[in-house]
Structure formats: C-alpha cells, structure tokens
Design a protein around this motif. Structure first.
Motif, PDB file in Angstrom:
ATOM      1  N   SER A  31       0.824  -1.213   0.000  1.00  7.14           N
ATOM      2  CA  SER A  31       0.000   0.000   0.000  1.00  7.14           C
ATOM      3  C   SER A  31       0.854   1.257   0.000  1.00  7.14           C
ATOM      4  O   SER A  31       0.501   2.271  -0.610  1.00  7.14           O
ATOM      5  CB  SER A  31      -0.935   0.012   1.216  1.00  7.14           C
ATOM      6  OG  SER A  31      -1.879  -1.026   1.153  1.00  7.14           O
ATOM      7  N   SER A  32       1.995   1.205   0.685  1.00  2.93           N
ATOM      8  CA  SER A  32       2.874   2.374   0.740  1.00  2.93           C
ATOM      9  C   SER A  32       3.436   2.729  -0.633  1.00  2.93           C
ATOM     10  O   SER A  32       3.870   3.862  -0.857  1.00  2.93           O
ATOM     11  CB  SER A  32       4.026   2.125   1.716  1.00  2.93           C
ATOM     12  OG  SER A  32       4.953   1.185   1.179  1.00  2.93           O
ATOM     13  N   LEU A  33       3.423   1.773  -1.557  1.00  2.74           N
ATOM     14  CA  LEU A  33       3.896   2.021  -2.917  1.00  2.74           C
ATOM     15  C   LEU A  33       2.755   2.391  -3.863  1.00  2.74           C
ATOM     16  O   LEU A  33       2.971   2.571  -5.056  1.00  2.74           O
ATOM     17  CB  LEU A  33       4.621   0.778  -3.455  1.00  2.74           C
ATOM     18  CG  LEU A  33       5.761   0.228  -2.599  1.00  2.74           C
ATOM     19  CD1 LEU A  33       6.430  -0.945  -3.305  1.00  2.74           C
ATOM     20  CD2 LEU A  33       6.778   1.317  -2.298  1.00  2.74           C
ATOM     21  N   GLY A  34       1.555   2.478  -3.306  1.00  5.42           N
ATOM     22  CA  GLY A  34       0.406   2.876  -4.109  1.00  5.42           C
ATOM     23  C   GLY A  34      -0.235   1.740  -4.882  1.00  5.42           C
ATOM     24  O   GLY A  34      -0.995   1.983  -5.820  1.00  5.42           O
ATOM     25  N   ALA A  35       0.037   0.500  -4.481  1.00  6.92           N
ATOM     26  CA  ALA A  35      -0.497  -0.657  -5.197  1.00  6.92           C
ATOM     27  C   ALA A  35      -1.369  -1.496  -4.270  1.00  6.92           C
ATOM     28  O   ALA A  35      -1.127  -1.552  -3.061  1.00  6.92           O
ATOM     29  CB  ALA A  35       0.632  -1.503  -5.767  1.00  6.92           C
ATOM     30  N   PRO A  36      -2.361  -2.196  -4.824  1.00 11.88           N
ATOM     31  CA  PRO A  36      -3.242  -3.039  -4.020  1.00 11.88           C
ATOM     32  C   PRO A  36      -2.734  -4.478  -3.969  1.00 11.88           C
ATOM     33  O   PRO A  36      -1.869  -4.874  -4.752  1.00 11.88           O
ATOM     34  CB  PRO A  36      -4.559  -2.989  -4.806  1.00 11.88           C
ATOM     35  CG  PRO A  36      -4.086  -2.946  -6.238  1.00 11.88           C
ATOM     36  CD  PRO A  36      -2.810  -2.122  -6.233  1.00 11.88           C
ATOM     37  N   LEU A  37      -3.285  -5.266  -3.061  1.00 10.25           N
ATOM     38  CA  LEU A  37      -2.976  -6.694  -3.054  1.00 10.25           C
ATOM     39  C   LEU A  37      -3.931  -7.480  -3.943  1.00 10.25           C
ATOM     40  O   LEU A  37      -3.597  -8.567  -4.419  1.00 10.25           O
ATOM     41  CB  LEU A  37      -3.047  -7.250  -1.626  1.00 10.25           C
ATOM     42  CG  LEU A  37      -1.907  -6.863  -0.687  1.00 10.25           C
ATOM     43  CD1 LEU A  37      -2.123  -7.453   0.696  1.00 10.25           C
ATOM     44  CD2 LEU A  37      -0.556  -7.298  -1.244  1.00 10.25           C
ATOM     45  N   THR A  38      -5.128  -6.935  -4.150  1.00  6.02           N
ATOM     46  CA  THR A  38      -6.091  -7.572  -5.052  1.00  6.02           C
ATOM     47  C   THR A  38      -6.530  -6.564  -6.104  1.00  6.02           C
ATOM     48  O   THR A  38      -6.478  -5.344  -5.890  1.00  6.02           O
ATOM     49  CB  THR A  38      -7.331  -8.078  -4.298  1.00  6.02           C
ATOM     50  OG1 THR A  38      -8.030  -6.965  -3.717  1.00  6.02           O
ATOM     51  CG2 THR A  38      -6.935  -9.052  -3.199  1.00  6.02           C
ATOM     52  N   HIS A  39      -6.951  -7.094  -7.228  1.00  5.86           N
ATOM     53  CA  HIS A  39      -7.394  -6.252  -8.343  1.00  5.86           C
ATOM     54  C   HIS A  39      -8.252  -7.137  -9.240  1.00  5.86           C
ATOM     55  O   HIS A  39      -7.851  -8.277  -9.550  1.00  5.86           O
ATOM     56  CB  HIS A  39      -6.188  -5.708  -9.103  1.00  5.86           C
ATOM     57  CG  HIS A  39      -6.507  -4.647 -10.119  1.00  5.86           C
ATOM     58  ND1 HIS A  39      -7.176  -4.925 -11.300  1.00  5.86           N
ATOM     59  CD2 HIS A  39      -6.244  -3.318 -10.126  1.00  5.86           C
ATOM     60  CE1 HIS A  39      -7.299  -3.816 -11.998  1.00  5.86           C
ATOM     61  NE2 HIS A  39      -6.750  -2.816 -11.291  1.00  5.86           N
ATOM     62  N   ARG A  40      -9.381  -6.659  -9.674  1.00 10.44           N
ATOM     63  CA  ARG A  40     -10.288  -7.512 -10.438  1.00 10.44           C
ATOM     64  C   ARG A  40      -9.659  -8.061 -11.704  1.00 10.44           C
ATOM     65  O   ARG A  40      -9.997  -9.158 -12.150  1.00 10.44           O
ATOM     66  CB  ARG A  40     -11.566  -6.738 -10.791  1.00 10.44           C
ATOM     67  CG  ARG A  40     -12.490  -6.544  -9.612  1.00 10.44           C
ATOM     68  CD  ARG A  40     -13.840  -6.043 -10.034  1.00 10.44           C
ATOM     69  NE  ARG A  40     -13.763  -4.712 -10.650  1.00 10.44           N
ATOM     70  CZ  ARG A  40     -14.796  -4.096 -11.235  1.00 10.44           C
ATOM     71  NH1 ARG A  40     -15.975  -4.685 -11.295  1.00 10.44           N
ATOM     72  NH2 ARG A  40     -14.634  -2.893 -11.747  1.00 10.44           N
TER      73      ARG A  40
END
Length: 259
Positions: free
Chosen positions: A129-138
């Motif tokens: 999250s600190s890098l602006g990315a999610p762990l899940t994505h559709r």
C-alpha cells in the motif's frame, strides 16, 4: 466506587511500525494495561499510550537474533494474569498473521484465562500500500496468499513450485514474510511455476521513515535484493498487482517486458 476489570490478557497488534496506524481499540487496551510484554518490532512511540504506572517488559523475538523463549513468555503472561494484572501482549503487525498469536491464545485458554485479540495492520498489506499498489485487483489478482519463508526446524517448509503453479492458475498475489534469508531457494522454486517477468516488490521496514523498497521481476529478484542490500524485516510481494506501484512505469523496459 471504581469497578475493577477482571484480570485478563489482550493480544494487541501494533501494526507495521507507523504508530499512527494503531486502531482506537489498540490504544485503549494499551492505556488500560498494568503490564505490557512488547515484541522487538514494536515502535517505541506506541508505548507513549501506556499508563505511566504500567510495567513494560521487552520480550524481543526476531529471526537470526537472540530471542526470549516462547515458553517463558507464555509463563509470564499466565502468572501475571493470575496475580491480578491487566496484561497486554504487544506484537508487531497482527497477532494472528505469523505472530504466534494462535499458540499464545491456546496456552492462555488452557490455563483458564480470558483472552481478547485486537487486530493490527499487517506489514504485508502496509508494505505494498505504501507504494500505491493493491494486493487484489479484479483484472490482476483474484486473491492473496500470505506465506512464511521461514520453515521450522524439521519442517520441509512451503512447496514453492506448487504454490507458484497455483498462483499462476488462480491469479493470486503472493505475500512472503521472513523470506530474505531463504531468497535463493524461494526464487528458484517460484520460477518453476511463474514466468521470470512476474513483477515483484520488496519492502523493508514498511511504513517507517526508514522504509526502503525495490521493484523488480522474479527473474531478477535475488540479484536486486543483494544489490540494494535489502534485509529483514522485509515483505516480498509477487504478482501482477505490483504493476500498480507508483514507480513501476519508471523501471527499465527490460524489467517490464511482458508484464
């Protein structure tokens, strides 16, 4: 008349490091404690919420370093509660995600002690999250697997080849805790089931001012960690969701090919 609470033990997740990521429930539990047993990775700033009268005992547990034996910690918790203390077992991250919280709850319940667990933000979530990315994505990831890279003595550990194959087939993000010391073995196994261009993020000291990170690919993971001198505690995130990191577009094209 003041009504005293019954003696109990509360397992509290202190989060990944940033004290502002504490939950309100965690702050309340820390403030009410008469005894805090504190893990090594807990930020000292978290202890500012403790009562001035509370006793604070550091029971560090970190891989590769001298640690307080788990059996001794269990005995301390049980004895303190039986003596009438309000005990908080303060852990980095979340008590139930590679924090031995399950083991401690079992020992406390076996001794007839009431236990409450207050969840904390785990480093595997905070790091990416600190890098602006999610762990899940559709489009990129239908789920997440959180796995330890540290096998117990006598345990063969994770089947990295099988895990990689499953992750590719099911479109899963892999979040690897305590994996830096076994990185060569882990990378070799994952490469049997995932392509070398699979995006990877490594985040050391997630959420702290000392945070360091590297974006790379699975094929270059071991070399990148060695070159950047990333060390424990670090989180390794493997999967296409890493492309959502703010800095991913700045990577050399050879590192992004087919990503």
């Amino acid at each position: 008349m003041t009504v005293m609470s019954a003696p109990r033990c509360t397992l509290v997740g202190a989060g990944p490091g940033d004290p502002e990521l504490l939950t309100l429930k965690a702050v309340k539990a820390i403030a009410n404690a008469t005894l805090l047993l504190v893990d090594d990775l807990v930020n000292d700033a978290v202890l500012a919420h403790a009562s001035p009268q509370a006793r604070i005992i550091h029971v560090g547990k970190r891989g590769g370093c001298q640690s307080t034996p788990q059996a001794f910690i269990n005995k301390m918790m049980i004895h303190a509660v039986q003596e009438g203390e309000q005990v908080v077992r303060l852990k980095g991250g979340d008590p139930f995600i590679f924090g031995r919280g399950g083991e401690e709850v079992e020992h406390l319940r076996a001794a007839g002690i009431e236990v409450e667990v207050v969840n904390g933000i785990t480093a595997g979530l905070a790091g990416l999250s600190s890098l602006g990315a999610p762990l899940t994505h559709r489009q990129h990831a239908h789920g997440v697997v959180m796995v330890t890279g540290h096998a117990q003595p006598g345990d063969i550990g994770t089947d990295w080849v099988q895990l990689a194959t499953t992750a590719r087939q099911a479109k899963l993000t892999l979040v690897i805790y305590m994996g830096v010391s076994s990185l060569a073995h882990i990378s070799h196994g994952l490469l049997q089931g995932l392509p070398a261009h699979t995006p990877v993020a490594v985040v050391q000291h997630a959420s702290l001012p000392t945070q360091r990170e590297a974006l790379t690919t699975l094929g270059e993971l071991a070399q990148t960690v060695q070159r950047e001198q990333l060390q424990s505690p670090s989180i390794i995130v493997v999967g296409d969701v890493v492309q959502g990191a703010r800095a991913w577009a700045a990577l050399p094209k050879r590192s992004q090919k087919a990503a």
